[in-house]
Design an enzyme around this catalytic site. Structure first.
Site, PDB file in Angstrom:
ATOM      1  N   SER A 271     -78.835 -65.462 -14.508  1.00 37.09           N
ATOM      2  CA  SER A 271     -77.727 -65.806 -13.607  1.00 37.09           C
ATOM      3  C   SER A 271     -76.391 -66.039 -14.298  1.00 37.09           C
ATOM      4  CB  SER A 271     -78.078 -67.036 -12.765  1.00 37.09           C
ATOM      5  OG  SER A 271     -79.073 -66.703 -11.843  1.00 37.09           O
TER       6      SER A 271
ATOM      7  N   LYS B 128     -69.986 -74.384 -12.161  1.00 39.01           N
ATOM      8  CA  LYS B 128     -70.895 -73.912 -11.108  1.00 39.01           C
ATOM      9  C   LYS B 128     -71.368 -75.095 -10.268  1.00 39.01           C
ATOM     10  CE  LYS B 128     -75.077 -70.994 -10.690  1.00 39.01           C
ATOM     11  NZ  LYS B 128     -76.157 -70.326 -11.454  1.00 39.01           N
TER      12      LYS B 128
ATOM     13  N   SER C 203     -77.122 -65.648  -9.861  1.00 39.70           N
ATOM     14  CA  SER C 203     -76.615 -66.552  -8.854  1.00 39.70           C
ATOM     15  C   SER C 203     -75.229 -67.086  -9.181  1.00 39.70           C
ATOM     16  CB  SER C 203     -77.572 -67.726  -8.703  1.00 39.70           C
ATOM     17  OG  SER C 203     -77.615 -68.505  -9.897  1.00 39.70           O
TER      18      SER C 203
END
Lengths: 98, 511
Positions: free
Chosen positions: B185, B86, B161
């Site tokens: 997330s 990420k 997210s």
């Protein structure tokens, strides 16, 4: 329920160092009002005798031996800077000119 | 699917074993995933940056070290297996933007600890995955670089997210990915994409090198397609780190052994009464009830448990997160790194004017909204009524967990109230977006570990997720229960749920 005026949002934005357009102020004021109305419900359940919890772990200060060890080089530390002069971060003026 | 699918559809555990016994090379495995990315990422947009050269160089190094027998015998079971990271995690020499214009083009001069551990384990890094800006959002629509698309239906959000990491896993663009979970997330995108996502115990994986959103809530963890793959990755990245003062100085519980055991006989599984049905999509509720029956059939005892403060967690979270974020994001001030914008019409702007203009140009709407909300909640006069009260609610939630775990071994809930929603559907209504996180947030507030795994398809043909929660430092229980349920679901559905996704190779054509 709190009512946030656009003037109050503008003040908060200036505290947070965010310059906003009039249109942004207008739409944010409405949205923030809704959100604050919702989050204010935290006041309904927690009584005075409940201790606040700021963190899931008991935090203690962590120290290490005071010995020199490798760190970022000057080149690395400056590598992401928007402006560099004489091996230093170059920044806009901090003090007023007057 | 393409000819690379023989490799890309295999589990990470399987790929690691194939690389170890020499039937596949790390270069072959890495190249297959790079090919898959080239084939479908135009449609999915899981990645913000792909590092083909770096990944292949790392893969070659693993292959050569095996050929030369130079390794010391302590080879990771994931050596040679590539991974996606990420974009909120610092990677030396690789762009790291946190999904924001504020950090466009920034290349960190250091690695996050978890990245150091991935590299030490011989895991090639395929690239950086898309995310909501500074991890603020539940759909990945708040990325400054455009949304990611759900591989199950390209008109839908992959969750947020960490939508990029979850979408990359679901679209077979990586066998493993790293996510971060501040309010769900990792888990909510896992539920939306039919994948497995784990938020370890707070402090179980180092946060050193993560761009902080809310420091008392953030936790990095695995995104995978199987429970065992998550456990293998968990053991690579977890454990104490002296660089992070909130890292727990204790061994990680044996999560791989627990995932291999996968047994619920005699375990008490608590159903959180307050987050188990009302307001949840009917298909999500149905799959949840079925999963409870499967656990019961495998020997678990199902117990209803009350956690009355959980529903107030959402309100507390949306005070605590913006408060911590407003402080953490103060460092984006245009002085030492990141964007610098000179205000228009000012000859010799002050630092303060440059900061304000930069933060207006560099931050998106959601980030501004939360920074200003945090500034408000921490203001003199409001602090006690908002932030102070939210911290008390946090205590009540921790007490609910403690009381529940005196009665049961794990808690379960549906991971999210609905299946993946359509892109744009909640964008104009922040409160509607926030409500999606109601089931995942309590774990972050109390620091306990949580896992989401796919437990079937809802009536709309989209995956639903089941969440398992365990006491702090008992992450092994997540894996024990998760693996047992995964195996029971496999029997019921006849194949992994992800194989029910519409034909992924047609993604390019559909957009």
């Amino acid at each position: 329920m709190p009512q946030l005026s656009t003037a109050e949002v503008a003040h908060l934005a200036s505290l947070a160092r965010i310059q906003l357009s009039d249109a942004e102020l207008e739409s944010l004021a409405g949205q923030l009002d809704d959100i604050i109305g919702f989050v204010a419900t935290v006041g309904e359940i927690a009584s005075d005798d409940v201790p606040p919890m700021s963190h899931p772990l008991p935090l203690v200060n962590v120290t290490r031996e005071d010995v020199v060890r490798p760190s970022l080089s000057r080149v690395d530390a400056l590598s992401g800077a928007p402006d560099v002069q004489a091996d230093r971060f170059a920044v806009p003026r901090i003090l007023d000119q007057e | 699917m393409s000819s690379t699918s023989d490799i890309t559809t295999r589990s990470a555990a399987d790929l690691g074993a194939a690389i170890a016994d020499g039937s596949l090379s790390s270069v072959e495995v890495t190249q297959a995933h790079l090919d898959r990315i080239a084939e479908v990422d135009g449609a999915v947009h899981a990645y913000l940056h792909v590092d083909a050269d770096g990944a292949l160089a790392a893969a070659r190094a693993v292959d050569e070290s095996r050929a030369d027998r130079r390794s010391d015998g302590r080879i990771s079971p994931l050596a040679g297996v590539p991974i996606a990271v990420k974009d909120v995690v610092a990677t030396r020499g690789l762009p790291t933007t946190a999904g924001s214009r504020m950090l466009e083009g920034w290349i960190p001069p250091y690695d996050a600890t978890l990245v150091t551990r991935l590299r030490a384990a011989g895991m090639p890094i395929l690239g950086k995955t898309n995310m909501d800006e500074f991890a603020m959002g539940s759909s990945t629509e708040h990325s400054a670089y455009g949304p990611s698309f759900n591989p199950w239906d390209l008109e839908r959000a992959p969750g947020g997210s960490g939508g990029g990491s979850a979408a990359a896993i679901a679209a077979f663009e990586a066998p493993l990915a790293i996510g971060t979970d501040t309010g769900g997330s990792i888990r909510q995108p896992a539920a939306f994409t039919g994948t497995v996502g784990v938020k370890p115990t707070y402090g179980g994986v180092s946060r050193y090198g993560l761009i902080a959103l809310a420091s008392s809530l953030d936790q990095a963890g695995p995104c995978t397609r199987t429970v065992l793959d998550s456990a293998l990755l968990h053991e690579v990245i977890g454990g104490h780190d002296p660089m992070d003062s909130t890292s727990i100085d204790a061994p990680i519980p044996g999560v791989v052994a627990a995932a291999r055991r996968g047994d619920v006989a005699g375990l008490k599984v608590g159903v959180v009464h307050e987050i188990s049905g009302d307001g949840f999509q009917s298909g999500v509720k149905d799959r949840f009830e079925e999963s409870l029956k499967l656990l019961e059939a495998r020997g678990a005892e199902i117990v209803q448990v009350g956690c009355p403060s959980f529903v107030k967690g959402l309100a507390a979270y949306y005070l605590i997160l913006p408060s911590e974020a407003s402080s953490n994001l103060a460092k984006f001030d245009a002085m030492r790194y990141g964007l610098r914008v000179r205000p228009q019409g000012v000859d010799s702007p002050s630092a303060e004017q440059v900061m304000a203009a930069t933060r207006d140009a560099g931050f998106g709407d959601e980030v501004k909204r939360r920074i200003i909300l945090g500034t408000y909640a921490l203001s003199a006069g409001y602090y006690d009524a908002y932030y102070g009260q939210a911290q008390k609610v946090r205590t009540l939630i921790a007490r609910d967990f403690a009381a529940a775990f005196e009665q049961v071994d794990v808690l379960v809930t549906p991971t999210a109230p609905t299946t993946a929603f359509k892109l744009g559907e909640k964008l104009a209504d922040p409160m509607a977006m926030y409500l999606n996180d109601v089931a995942t947030i309590p774990a972050n507030l109390a620091g306990v570990p949580g896992m989401s795994l796919p437990n079937g398809l809802a009536e709309d043909g989209l995956p639903s997720g089941l969440q398992i929660l365990a006491p702090a430092m008992r992450d092994d229980r997540l894996y024990e229960v998760g693996a047992a349920l995964e195996s029971a679901l496999l029997e019921q559905w006849g194949a992994p749920i992800l194989t029910r996704a519409p034909h992924l190779a047609t993604m390019e054509a559909t957009r």
